[in-house]
Design an enzyme around this catalytic site. Structure first.
Site, PDB file in Angstrom:
ATOM      1  N   TYR A 178      -8.468  12.574  35.086  1.00  0.00           N
ATOM      2  CA  TYR A 178      -7.317  12.868  34.243  1.00  0.00           C
ATOM      3  C   TYR A 178      -5.978  12.494  34.883  1.00  0.00           C
ATOM      4  CZ  TYR A 178      -9.716  15.430  30.517  1.00  0.00           C
ATOM      5  OH  TYR A 178     -10.484  15.772  29.450  1.00  0.00           O
ATOM      6  N   LYS A 225     -21.395  17.848  38.891  1.00  0.00           N
ATOM      7  CA  LYS A 225     -22.433  16.832  38.679  1.00  0.00           C
ATOM      8  C   LYS A 225     -22.727  16.152  40.017  1.00  0.00           C
ATOM      9  CE  LYS A 225     -25.218  14.515  35.943  1.00  0.00           C
ATOM     10  NZ  LYS A 225     -26.453  15.163  35.463  1.00  0.00           N
ATOM     11  N   ASP A 236     -24.421  19.248  33.236  1.00  0.00           N
ATOM     12  CA  ASP A 236     -25.089  19.110  31.939  1.00  0.00           C
ATOM     13  C   ASP A 236     -25.976  20.317  31.646  1.00  0.00           C
ATOM     14  OD1 ASP A 236     -26.502  18.135  34.113  1.00  0.00           O
ATOM     15  OD2 ASP A 236     -27.605  16.636  32.982  1.00  0.00           O
ATOM     16  N   ASP A 240     -12.500  20.873  31.182  1.00  0.00           N
ATOM     17  CA  ASP A 240     -12.024  20.611  29.823  1.00  0.00           C
ATOM     18  C   ASP A 240     -13.170  20.752  28.832  1.00  0.00           C
ATOM     19  OD1 ASP A 240     -10.462  19.871  27.681  1.00  0.00           O
ATOM     20  OD2 ASP A 240     -10.272  17.779  28.255  1.00  0.00           O
TER      21      ASP A 240
END
Length: 416
Positions: A149, A219, A279, A303
């Site tokens: 971002y 992740k 995930d 987010d």
């Protein structure tokens, strides 16, 4: 006479009983939801403290209103006033079209170094798509200053992308099949200092507020040196002296107490720290809803998960938010400006009202914060709500009583 909040040594806030709180009305529906929020907050403070504490509201300009009056979307005077007063609250702001500031929200975060975005998600009785919404009580801590971002990227075919491709292939030996000529390139930084200050603040908050579990969402199984290091740095923070004997990892709990957190608590531990792959985290919120509490994430994951979690309790209408740094904090509505509803006294002011409750909690005015939450809970229990809340109840076969934005705020006050 009202006074400003001050930051004392060590980052602790000194909050006077008569305090000045700056606010930004916001664009679009800000004209409706901001007065509704102020009505509820003033009533809660009055009821909680019997006149012993009060807020003096100071309007600051940002967004379209600022552009019309000053020629700038985010005047320097506004940023400086937030610095001077330490804590502020704002309605939704429009992202300028056709140049200028990329995002007013991002600009405020960067200028004030508000490095943690904090999103509480709780069920108060609104319509929900899940069977056990009462199990949802999360506080999501999203890092604000790292990750994709930050906007370091180049389009496919640009001179900059070509130079970077040449460097990556030539100097670092990246195979061409991994980086074809038509690739756009973005950079994902994860820095130890920024990650650790964010995680440290989240763990401190969790301990101060009696939370059960803190989960590092990442992740790292694939992105080993960005997401993986974020998780690793989280465990390093938990091993720092200030957390020793108070924060216990899942591995330590299994080895020393056979997974029994009650035994660990008997010896002084207050908070369990674990980590989950990103995930899988989305699935876990649905299948093991009550197992999670404080979720600590990098920017992009934070987010995603904060909006997904809000969906478990019916969406963003009752989802508060804040951006917090070292003392400085800006609380905000988490939804957009919805200009087609502006001035119609129609939209749900709950997000901004709950953000204000979170602000009061941050100031240490917890009694007033709890009054707001209980007033909202009791209002919803009587099925009084704005159009969006009534619409969701209807999907569940529940008849609701639709009221305007201002009347919803008054109902919350009446039910405190």
């Amino acid at each position: 006479m009202a006074e400003r909040i001050r930051i004392e040594e060590g980052g602790k806030l000194s909050v006077p009983d008569r305090v000045v709180i700056p606010y930004i009305q916001g664009d679009g529906v800000g004209v409706d939801i901001t007065p509704a929020m102020q009505l509820v907050v003033d009533a809660a403070v009055s009821k909680a403290y019997g006149g012993g504490r009060s807020i003096e509201w100071l309007e600051l300009l940002a967004g379209e209103k600022a552009k019309e009056r000053t020629g700038e979307y985010l005047p320097e005077d506004t940023v400086e006033a937030i610095r001077e007063h330490v804590v502020a609250i704002k309605g939704p702001l429009t992202t300028p079209v056709g140049g200028g500031i990329r995002s007013l929200n991002v600009a405020l975060r960067q200028l004030l170094d508000l490095y943690s975005c904090v999103r509480p998600v709780k069920w108060y009785g609104q319509g929900s798509p899940i069977k056990r919404p009462e199990l949802v009580d999360y506080v999501i801590w999203r890092e604000n200053t790292d990750d994709v971002y930050i906007g370091i990227e180049w389009p496919a075919g640009s001179a900059e992308a070509k130079r970077l491709l040449d460097f990556l292939r030539g100097e670092l030996g990246v195979p061409k099949e991994k980086l074809p000529d038509d690739a756009s390139i973005g950079i994902k930084p994860a820095s130890e200092e920024k990650s650790k200050r964010h995680i440290r603040k989240a763990l401190r908050w969790a301990l101060e507020n009696g939370r059960r579990v803190a989960t590092l969402m990442h992740k790292g199984n694939i992105q080993k040196f960005t997401e993986g290091y974020f998780s690793r740095w989280g465990y390093e923070v938990a091993a720092e002296p200030e957390f020793q004997g108070r924060v216990i990892t899942e591995e330590e709990l299994s080895q020393r107490y056979e997974g029994d957190m009650e035994r660990a608590k008997a010896e002084g531990y207050k908070l369990l720290l674990n980590d989950r792959i990103a995930d899988n985290m989305f699935q876990q919120l649905l299948t093991r809803t009550g197992d999670y509490d404080v979720i600590i994430a990098m920017n992009l994951n934070g987010d995603y998960i904060s909006d997904a979690a809000a969906g478990l309790v019916g969406g963003l209408g009752l989802a508060p938010g804040a951006n917090i740094g070292d003392g400085y904090a800006v609380f905000e509505a988490t939804h957009g400006t919805a200009p087609k509803y502006a001035g119609k006294d129609k939209v749900n002011p709950g997000s901004l009202i709950l953000s204000a409750a979170f602000m009061l909690d941050y100031l240490g005015w917890k009694e007033a914060a709890r009054l707001i939450e209980e007033g909202l809970r009791r209002t919803l229990a009587e099925r009084i709500g704005t159009y969006d809340l009534v619409r969701e109840w209807k999907k569940e076969g529940i008849e609701g009583h639709e009221v305007p934005c201002s009347a919803f705020a008054r109902a919350i006050v009446d039910h405190m």
